[in-house]
Write a protein that holds these residues in place. Structure first.
Motif, PDB file in Angstrom:
ATOM      1  N   ASN A   1       0.674  -1.118   0.208  1.00 23.11           N
ATOM      2  CA  ASN A   1       0.088  -0.002  -0.137  1.00 23.11           C
ATOM      3  C   ASN A   1       1.028   1.111  -0.015  1.00 23.11           C
ATOM      4  N   VAL A   2       0.396   2.217  -0.355  1.00 25.63           N
ATOM      5  CA  VAL A   2       1.003   3.621  -0.344  1.00 25.63           C
ATOM      6  C   VAL A   2       0.675   4.304   0.782  1.00 25.63           C
ATOM      7  N   GLU A   3       1.840   4.601   1.507  1.00 24.33           N
ATOM      8  CA  GLU A   3       1.397   5.049   2.880  1.00 24.33           C
ATOM      9  C   GLU A   3       0.526   6.381   2.858  1.00 24.33           C
ATOM     10  N   SER A   4       0.727   7.358   2.041  1.00 18.47           N
ATOM     11  CA  SER A   4      -0.118   8.495   2.097  1.00 18.47           C
ATOM     12  C   SER A   4      -1.394   8.375   1.779  1.00 18.47           C
ATOM     13  N   SER A   5      -1.990   7.093   1.210  1.00 16.54           N
ATOM     14  CA  SER A   5      -3.335   7.067   0.903  1.00 16.54           C
ATOM     15  C   SER A   5      -3.717   5.579   1.168  1.00 16.54           C
TER      16      SER A   5
ATOM     17  N   LYS B   1      -6.211   4.102   0.079  1.00 18.36           N
ATOM     18  CA  LYS B   1      -6.915   3.355  -1.147  1.00 18.36           C
ATOM     19  C   LYS B   1      -5.752   3.421  -2.394  1.00 18.36           C
ATOM     20  N   LEU B   2      -4.699   3.609  -2.217  1.00 17.96           N
ATOM     21  CA  LEU B   2      -3.763   3.647  -3.374  1.00 17.96           C
ATOM     22  C   LEU B   2      -2.880   2.298  -3.013  1.00 17.96           C
ATOM     23  N   ALA B   3      -2.375   1.444  -4.066  1.00 17.69           N
ATOM     24  CA  ALA B   3      -1.618   0.587  -3.873  1.00 17.69           C
ATOM     25  C   ALA B   3      -0.685   0.136  -5.196  1.00 17.69           C
ATOM     26  N   PHE B   4       0.415  -0.272  -4.745  1.00 20.91           N
ATOM     27  CA  PHE B   4       1.231  -0.866  -6.042  1.00 20.91           C
ATOM     28  C   PHE B   4       1.040  -2.474  -6.006  1.00 20.91           C
ATOM     29  N   ILE B   5       1.142  -3.016  -7.285  1.00 22.55           N
ATOM     30  CA  ILE B   5       0.988  -4.431  -7.520  1.00 22.55           C
ATOM     31  C   ILE B   5       2.000  -4.639  -8.597  1.00 22.55           C
ATOM     32  N   GLU B   6       2.720  -5.814  -8.337  1.00 24.80           N
ATOM     33  CA  GLU B   6       3.543  -6.317  -9.388  1.00 24.80           C
ATOM     34  C   GLU B   6       3.211  -7.804  -9.942  1.00 24.80           C
ATOM     35  N   ILE B   7       2.820  -7.886 -11.197  1.00 26.08           N
ATOM     36  CA  ILE B   7       2.336  -9.137 -11.712  1.00 26.08           C
ATOM     37  C   ILE B   7       3.416  -9.811 -12.742  1.00 26.08           C
TER      38      ILE B   7
ATOM     39  N   VAL C   1      11.726  -0.357 -17.355  1.00 27.72           N
ATOM     40  CA  VAL C   1      11.469   0.953 -17.858  1.00 27.72           C
ATOM     41  C   VAL C   1      10.352   1.449 -17.061  1.00 27.72           C
ATOM     42  N   VAL C   2      10.823   2.698 -16.391  1.00 23.90           N
ATOM     43  CA  VAL C   2       9.746   3.308 -15.600  1.00 23.90           C
ATOM     44  C   VAL C   2       9.022   4.430 -16.383  1.00 23.90           C
ATOM     45  N   LEU C   3       7.832   4.546 -15.970  1.00 24.97           N
ATOM     46  CA  LEU C   3       6.964   5.725 -16.824  1.00 24.97           C
ATOM     47  C   LEU C   3       7.663   7.051 -16.200  1.00 24.97           C
TER      48      LEU C   3
ATOM     49  N   HIS D   1      13.042  -4.107 -11.663  1.00 21.45           N
ATOM     50  CA  HIS D   1      13.473  -3.401 -10.442  1.00 21.45           C
ATOM     51  C   HIS D   1      13.205  -4.420  -9.185  1.00 21.45           C
ATOM     52  N   ASP D   2      13.577  -3.954  -8.065  1.00 24.85           N
ATOM     53  CA  ASP D   2      13.226  -4.759  -6.794  1.00 24.85           C
ATOM     54  C   ASP D   2      11.963  -3.993  -6.399  1.00 24.85           C
ATOM     55  N   PHE D   3      10.931  -4.780  -6.303  1.00 23.47           N
ATOM     56  CA  PHE D   3       9.502  -4.136  -6.014  1.00 23.47           C
ATOM     57  C   PHE D   3       9.534  -3.370  -4.767  1.00 23.47           C
ATOM     58  N   ASN D   4      10.108  -3.720  -3.652  1.00 26.22           N
ATOM     59  CA  ASN D   4      10.023  -2.648  -2.636  1.00 26.22           C
ATOM     60  C   ASN D   4      10.719  -1.661  -2.680  1.00 26.22           C
ATOM     61  N   ALA D   5      11.828  -1.471  -3.368  1.00 24.40           N
ATOM     62  CA  ALA D   5      12.590  -0.333  -3.568  1.00 24.40           C
ATOM     63  C   ALA D   5      12.070   0.533  -4.547  1.00 24.40           C
ATOM     64  N   PHE D   6      11.210  -0.039  -5.669  1.00 22.73           N
ATOM     65  CA  PHE D   6      10.349   0.644  -6.587  1.00 22.73           C
ATOM     66  C   PHE D   6       9.354   1.401  -5.657  1.00 22.73           C
ATOM     67  N   CYS D   7       8.722   0.722  -4.801  1.00 22.07           N
ATOM     68  CA  CYS D   7       7.542   1.275  -4.020  1.00 22.07           C
ATOM     69  C   CYS D   7       8.013   2.474  -3.164  1.00 22.07           C
ATOM     70  N   SER D   8       9.160   2.438  -2.431  1.00 20.88           N
ATOM     71  CA  SER D   8       9.785   3.546  -1.727  1.00 20.88           C
ATOM     72  C   SER D   8      10.069   4.703  -2.603  1.00 20.88           C
ATOM     73  N   GLU D   9      10.676   4.489  -3.658  1.00 25.82           N
ATOM     74  CA  GLU D   9      11.496   5.610  -4.444  1.00 25.82           C
ATOM     75  C   GLU D   9      10.282   6.253  -5.253  1.00 25.82           C
ATOM     76  N   PHE D  10       9.079   5.482  -5.667  1.00 22.63           N
ATOM     77  CA  PHE D  10       8.371   6.175  -6.627  1.00 22.63           C
ATOM     78  C   PHE D  10       6.848   6.394  -6.174  1.00 22.63           C
ATOM     79  N   SER D  11       6.643   6.224  -4.715  1.00 19.33           N
ATOM     80  CA  SER D  11       5.295   6.145  -4.381  1.00 19.33           C
ATOM     81  C   SER D  11       4.823   7.528  -4.180  1.00 19.33           C
ATOM     82  N   GLY D  12       5.829   8.788  -3.952  1.00 15.03           N
ATOM     83  CA  GLY D  12       5.400  10.063  -3.830  1.00 15.03           C
ATOM     84  C   GLY D  12       5.134  10.530  -5.329  1.00 15.03           C
ATOM     85  N   VAL D  13       5.847  10.218  -6.010  1.00 13.31           N
ATOM     86  CA  VAL D  13       5.549  10.616  -7.741  1.00 13.31           C
ATOM     87  C   VAL D  13       4.174  10.002  -8.119  1.00 13.31           C
TER      88      VAL D  13
END
Ligand code: URA
Length: 259
Positions: free
Chosen positions: A171-175, A177-183, A213-215, A239-251
């Motif tokens: 989940n995204v800490e700031s919200s 109702k937002l989450a990242f998922i990797e499939i 490749v990140v948007l 990417h490593d999923f957890n590192a990706f979530c920390s780095e890009f959750s704000g953006v």
């Protein structure tokens, strides 16, 4: 192909920086059509000229690779009978007749979509054996629940009985109702059906990475950019999923919260 600077041509193909190219040229390590060229800003024609760096030929681009930030309302198809297609969003100067979307997003989904004329790359990317992971950010109708982490990690069973491959979610800490998922697979409406099976509902879905490749944040919804060779190779370096979530959750949460 129009003329381009020698150092631009070489650096876009990945291995060397412009300063290194300048140095190699001044030392006589770069040849164009077998003739030593000491000035890195020399103009060349990539389609006609053969460029060698340290004895290795640098191949010109044969294919086009575009990254589209897909908007809502466009189908991933080349057939205009299917409705407004993502192909309409390609700027005219980049349109060639063999381009097609490499992969699918639903008509109402947003985000990273590769459009190319390189059939072999698309085949490599979409092959189940390659397992290129894709990361999405979703806006949910109901708050994220921590039980999703294990449910998805164990391979959630969809309402039609299909058992998904293990997937990662956070989940995204700031919200709430937002989450990242990797499939690692691409079944029809997969992410939406996974959250439905967990008792939630996806309201907005945006693909934020395909392999490595990140948007890009600066690529507005509906816009397209050209990818360089080195970016294309990144598709296969995820990417490593957890590192990706920390780095890009704000953006990405800032983008999604306003949709
Ligand atoms: N999963 C979905 O449900 N939709 C998409 O567009 C992509 C993945």
């Amino acid at each position: 192909m129009p003329q381009t600077r020698l150092d631009k041509f070489i650096s876009e193909r990945g291995e060397f920086t412009r300063s290194r190219i300048k140095e190699l040229a001044s030392k006589g390590h770069i040849r164009v059509n077998n003739i030593i060229v000491k000035k890195a800003d020399t103009k060349i024609d990539p389609e006609r000229d053969t460029v060698e760096v340290l004895g290795n030929i640098i191949k010109p681009d044969r294919f086009k690779y575009l990254l589209l930030n897909k908007p809502d309302g466009y189908v991933c198809s080349t057939d205009e009978h299917d409705g407004p297609t993502v192909m309409e969003l390609i700027p005219p100067e980049w349109r060639t007749k063999n381009l097609f979307p490499a992969g699918r997003l639903d008509k109402d989904s947003l985000g990273a979509l590769l459009i190319t004329d390189d059939g072999e790359l698309a085949h490599r990317m979409l092959s189940p054996k390659k397992h290129i992971p894709k990361i999405y950010i979703v806006k949910l109708a109901n708050p994220f629940q921590s039980k999703y982490i294990d449910l998805f990690a164990n391979g959630i069973t969809l309402l039609d009985g299909y058992q998904c491959l293990p997937a990662k979610v956070c989940n995204v800490e700031s919200s709430e109702k937002l989450a990242f998922i990797e499939i690692n697979e691409g079944k029809y409406h997969q992410v939406k059906r996974m959250f439905a099976a967990a008792g939630n509902h996806v309201e907005v879905l945006m693909r934020v990475s395909v392999g490595g490749v990140v948007l890009p944040e600066k690529l507005a919804i509906g816009q397209c950019m050209e990818l360089l060779h080195k970016d294309v190779e990144n598709l296969f370096v995820p990417h490593d999923f957890n590192a990706f979530c920390s780095e890009f959750s704000g953006v990405f949460s800032a983008i999604l919260i306003n949709i």
